[in-house]
Enzyme design. Structure first.
Site, PDB file in Angstrom:
ATOM      1  N   SER A   1      -0.166  -9.145   9.812  1.00  0.00           N
ATOM      2  CA  SER A   1      -0.840  -8.208  10.710  1.00  0.00           C
ATOM      3  C   SER A   1      -2.297  -8.614  10.897  1.00  0.00           C
ATOM      4  CB  SER A   1      -0.807  -6.790  10.125  1.00  0.00           C
ATOM      5  OG  SER A   1       0.503  -6.386   9.858  1.00  0.00           O
TER       6      SER A   1
ATOM      7  N   GLN B   1      -3.184 -10.130   5.340  1.00  0.00           N
ATOM      8  CA  GLN B   1      -2.411 -10.344   4.115  1.00  0.00           C
ATOM      9  C   GLN B   1      -1.345 -11.390   4.405  1.00  0.00           C
ATOM     10  OE1 GLN B   1       0.444  -7.298   3.452  1.00  0.00           O
ATOM     11  NE2 GLN B   1       0.415  -7.448   1.238  1.00  0.00           N
TER      12      GLN B   1
ATOM     13  N   GLU C   1      -1.534  -1.437  -1.379  1.00  0.00           N
ATOM     14  CA  GLU C   1      -1.018  -1.298  -0.012  1.00  0.00           C
ATOM     15  C   GLU C   1      -0.247   0.012   0.142  1.00  0.00           C
ATOM     16  OE1 GLU C   1       1.738  -4.359   1.307  1.00  0.00           O
ATOM     17  OE2 GLU C   1       1.320  -3.839   3.391  1.00  0.00           O
TER      18      GLU C   1
ATOM     19  N   GLU D   1      14.109   1.285   1.583  1.00  0.00           N
ATOM     20  CA  GLU D   1      15.048   1.042   0.474  1.00  0.00           C
ATOM     21  C   GLU D   1      14.285   0.528  -0.744  1.00  0.00           C
ATOM     22  OE1 GLU D   1      15.418  -0.054   3.578  1.00  0.00           O
ATOM     23  OE2 GLU D   1      17.142   1.122   4.241  1.00  0.00           O
TER      24      GLU D   1
ATOM     25  N   SER E   1       4.373 -12.437   3.277  1.00  0.00           N
ATOM     26  CA  SER E   1       5.750 -12.605   3.748  1.00  0.00           C
ATOM     27  C   SER E   1       5.983 -13.978   4.371  1.00  0.00           C
ATOM     28  CB  SER E   1       6.077 -11.545   4.802  1.00  0.00           C
ATOM     29  OG  SER E   1       5.930 -10.260   4.272  1.00  0.00           O
TER      30      SER E   1
HETATM   31  C1  LIG Z   1       4.527  -3.736  11.244  1.00  0.00           C
HETATM   32  C2  LIG Z   1       4.667  -4.692  10.107  1.00  0.00           C
HETATM   33  C3  LIG Z   1       3.540  -5.249   9.574  1.00  0.00           C
HETATM   34  C4  LIG Z   1       3.639  -6.163   8.538  1.00  0.00           C
HETATM   35  N1  LIG Z   1       2.495  -6.745   8.061  1.00  0.00           N
HETATM   36  C5  LIG Z   1       2.591  -7.679   7.096  1.00  0.00           C
HETATM   37  C6  LIG Z   1       1.413  -8.347   6.649  1.00  0.00           C
HETATM   38  O1  LIG Z   1       0.306  -8.092   7.117  1.00  0.00           O
HETATM   39  N2  LIG Z   1       1.535  -9.305   5.716  1.00  0.00           N
HETATM   40  C7  LIG Z   1       2.729  -9.634   5.156  1.00  0.00           C
HETATM   41  O2  LIG Z   1       2.748 -10.485   4.287  1.00  0.00           O
HETATM   42  N3  LIG Z   1       3.880  -9.030   5.566  1.00  0.00           N
HETATM   43  C8  LIG Z   1       3.828  -8.062   6.526  1.00  0.00           C
HETATM   44  N4  LIG Z   1       4.960  -7.433   6.973  1.00  0.00           N
HETATM   45  C9  LIG Z   1       6.251  -7.850   6.423  1.00  0.00           C
HETATM   46  C10 LIG Z   1       6.903  -6.815   5.544  1.00  0.00           C
HETATM   47  O3  LIG Z   1       6.253  -6.751   4.291  1.00  0.00           O
HETATM   48  C11 LIG Z   1       8.372  -7.220   5.396  1.00  0.00           C
HETATM   49  O4  LIG Z   1       8.958  -7.134   6.687  1.00  0.00           O
HETATM   50  C12 LIG Z   1       9.116  -6.315   4.462  1.00  0.00           C
HETATM   51  O5  LIG Z   1       8.677  -6.485   3.138  1.00  0.00           O
HETATM   52  C13 LIG Z   1      10.632  -6.556   4.511  1.00  0.00           C
HETATM   53  O6  LIG Z   1      10.926  -7.902   4.438  1.00  0.00           O
HETATM   54  P1  LIG Z   1      11.916  -8.593   5.495  1.00  0.00           P
HETATM   55  O7  LIG Z   1      11.477  -8.210   6.854  1.00  0.00           O
HETATM   56  O8  LIG Z   1      12.016 -10.027   5.145  1.00  0.00           O
HETATM   57  O9  LIG Z   1      13.317  -7.878   5.246  1.00  0.00           O
HETATM   58  P2  LIG Z   1      14.354  -8.193   4.087  1.00  0.00           P
HETATM   59  O10 LIG Z   1      13.636  -8.252   2.797  1.00  0.00           O
HETATM   60  O11 LIG Z   1      15.174  -9.362   4.489  1.00  0.00           O
HETATM   61  O12 LIG Z   1      15.241  -6.877   4.100  1.00  0.00           O
HETATM   62  C14 LIG Z   1      16.333  -6.683   5.022  1.00  0.00           C
HETATM   63  C15 LIG Z   1      16.995  -5.351   4.664  1.00  0.00           C
HETATM   64  O13 LIG Z   1      17.529  -5.409   3.318  1.00  0.00           O
HETATM   65  C16 LIG Z   1      17.016  -4.319   2.539  1.00  0.00           C
HETATM   66  N5  LIG Z   1      16.791  -4.770   1.166  1.00  0.00           N
HETATM   67  C17 LIG Z   1      16.156  -5.905   0.764  1.00  0.00           C
HETATM   68  N6  LIG Z   1      16.094  -5.966  -0.581  1.00  0.00           N
HETATM   69  C18 LIG Z   1      16.687  -4.829  -1.043  1.00  0.00           C
HETATM   70  C19 LIG Z   1      16.935  -4.310  -2.334  1.00  0.00           C
HETATM   71  N7  LIG Z   1      16.549  -4.972  -3.422  1.00  0.00           N
HETATM   72  N8  LIG Z   1      17.561  -3.104  -2.446  1.00  0.00           N
HETATM   73  C20 LIG Z   1      17.961  -2.421  -1.320  1.00  0.00           C
HETATM   74  N9  LIG Z   1      17.752  -2.874  -0.054  1.00  0.00           N
HETATM   75  C21 LIG Z   1      17.139  -4.066   0.070  1.00  0.00           C
HETATM   76  C22 LIG Z   1      15.698  -3.958   3.210  1.00  0.00           C
HETATM   77  O14 LIG Z   1      15.364  -2.608   2.911  1.00  0.00           O
HETATM   78  C23 LIG Z   1      16.019  -4.177   4.680  1.00  0.00           C
HETATM   79  O15 LIG Z   1      16.681  -3.047   5.211  1.00  0.00           O
HETATM   80  C24 LIG Z   1       4.906  -6.510   8.001  1.00  0.00           C
HETATM   81  C25 LIG Z   1       6.056  -5.927   8.547  1.00  0.00           C
HETATM   82  C26 LIG Z   1       5.947  -5.033   9.600  1.00  0.00           C
HETATM   83  C27 LIG Z   1       7.185  -4.408  10.169  1.00  0.00           C
END
Ligand SMILES: Cc1cc2nc3c(=O)[nH]c(=O)nc-3n(C[C@H](O)[C@H](O)[C@H](O)COP(=O)(O)OP(=O)(O)OC[C@H]3O[C@@H](n4cnc5c(N)ncnc54)[C@H](O)[C@@H]3O)c2cc1C
Length: 392
Positions: A150, A115, A233, A357, A118
């Protein structure tokens, strides 16, 4: 014996003979081979239509198989995105040609999917993504960077969302595509996580050409396609069959305790076992509803949240049970090494597939009907938004 009992008995017999007894997920070829045999035996894609490689059976068949499969560590992770997300989104939005081309190899374990949503500046707020797909006479040209993808390091295909019209507000002007991960211009760079393993990747697109029939759904309507896939998902993660063989199960943790256990340890393991059962029943009910064609909508977030909370509680208990050996306890045998990896992996379950969250926001807004989070940038054209001081 009715037909479901018969199917269950057949599944039990087949699993007893063929299911692995130890985790084979890190051995990709063994996992693919098992998935192919599972499919040939009639236990993969149980409720998927026969035209797309499935068995065309009912939700009750799926439930019977899940119950039996719980006892074994079946290799599910390599196929999770294909079976749980890409396949369902193609069934919802793909053309007939796309479904016939892409769905059967997913079930046979021949084509693994990733996928590509991100980006460094687009995680929870995935609609902020900047990867561009520009239309040309013979298709599309993609340029940009994805992250946390992933299994992209061994995937044959990916589902990509890219910006096709930056002049529109950020939730419009996006399009979903199927990508051949072996296409020229794709550079997959593995990232090592804190378990020491490679699970996800950065993926760079440098002028990658996609044919016109790579579009899934409609051009510039990729946001609703992305929401469809994210919904699948959450349900896929929340309804995952949690094998009793996992090192963080109450049973596995109990087997590690010296006998007799103290009443406190006994009670803590009992509470975990009850929570496991509740989460498993919620997952089974939702899996059955979904297999019967019900629309789970935002309820998938409840299952996803419950399963990540369970993982967190199990890991906390495992650490406290090991406390007498120090929080940085070290592996002196294979089981302990697997337990440590499972503990170290736990924080990921509260992030992957949308953070805790974000799931709480979805539940608040769409299940409980509470007021929506304000979105000041909702209607502003994407190319007039700024990130920090940088104009897009
Ligand atoms: C093991 C793993 C596998 C993954 N696999 C994939 C994949 O295959 N494909 C893919 O595209 N992505 C993948 N991801 C990415 C994943 O979808 C993102 O890490 C996730 O959506 C959070 O985005 P970010 O890391 O940019 O954090 P951010 O969005 O920057 O968030 C940082 C913090 O702010 C909080 N926050 C953000 N917005 C809000 C809100 N509106 N209200 C309250 N709190 C908020 C979050 O909860 C978090 O604590 C994977 C992540 C992990 C850990």
């Amino acid at each position: 014996m009715d037909e479901i009992d018969f199917y269950r008995a057949r599944a039990r017999e087949w699993l007893a003979e063929h299911a692995p007894r130890t985790d084979i997920e890190t051995d990709l070829e063994a996992s693919r081979d098992f998935q192919a045999r599972l499919h040939a035996a009639g236990f993969a894609g149980i409720t998927w239509p026969a035209d797309y490689g499935g068995q065309g059976l009912a939700a009750q068949h799926e439930r019977a198989f899940r119950d039996e499969a719980m006892r074994y560590p079946l290799p599910a992770v390599p196929f999770a995105i294909g079976i749980g997300m890409a396949g369902p989104v193609l069934m919802d939005l793909g053309t007939e040609e796309q479904r016939r081309r892409y769905l059967p190899p997913i079930l046979r374990g021949e084509e693994i999917w990733c996928q590509l949503f991100s980006e460094p500046d687009a995680g929870s707020d995935v609609a902020s993504l900047q990867t561009r797909a520009v239309r040309e006479a013979d298709g599309w040209v993609v340029t940009g960077q994805k992250v946390w993808a992933s299994r992209a390091h061994f995937a044959e295909r990916g589902i990509l969302v890219a910006r096709t019209d930056p002049g529109r507000p950020k939730h419009s002007g996006l399009t979903m595509f199927v990508v051949d991960m072996r296409a020229a211009g794709i550079d997959v760079r593995p990232l090592r996580d804190m378990t020491g393993n490679v699970h996800f990747n950065e993926v760079y697109f440098d002028g990658v050409r996609l044919p016109p029939d790579a579009v899934v759904g409609r051009v510039d309507e990729g946001w609703s396609a992305a929401l469809t896939m994210l919904k699948h998902e959450r349900v896929a993660i929340g309804t995952r069959n949690r094998s009793e063989a996992t090192p963080l199960s109450a049973r596995a943790l109990a087997l590690r305790q010296a006998s007799p256990m103290s009443p406190e340890v006994h009670a803590a393991l009992g509470r975990l076992a009850v929570e496991e059962r509740a989460v498993a029943l919620l997952a089974a009910r939702m899996a059955e509803e979904r297999a019967a064609g019900a629309e789970l909508g935002a309820r998938g977030s409840v299952a996803k949240l419950a399963s990540s909370q369970l993982a967190r509680n199990a890991a906390d208990l495992a650490v406290s049970l090991a406390a007498d050996r120090g929080i940085g306890f070290e592996a002196d045998d294979r089981q302990t090494a697997e337990l440590i990896t499972a503990i170290d992996w736990t924080p990921a379950s509260g992030i992957a597939g949308g953070t805790t969250e974000v799931q709480r926001n979805i539940i608040a807004e769409r299940v409980l009907g509470l007021p929506k989070e304000p979105q000041s940038d909702r209607d502003v054209p994407f190319n007039r938004l700024t990130v920090g001081s940088i104009k897009r």
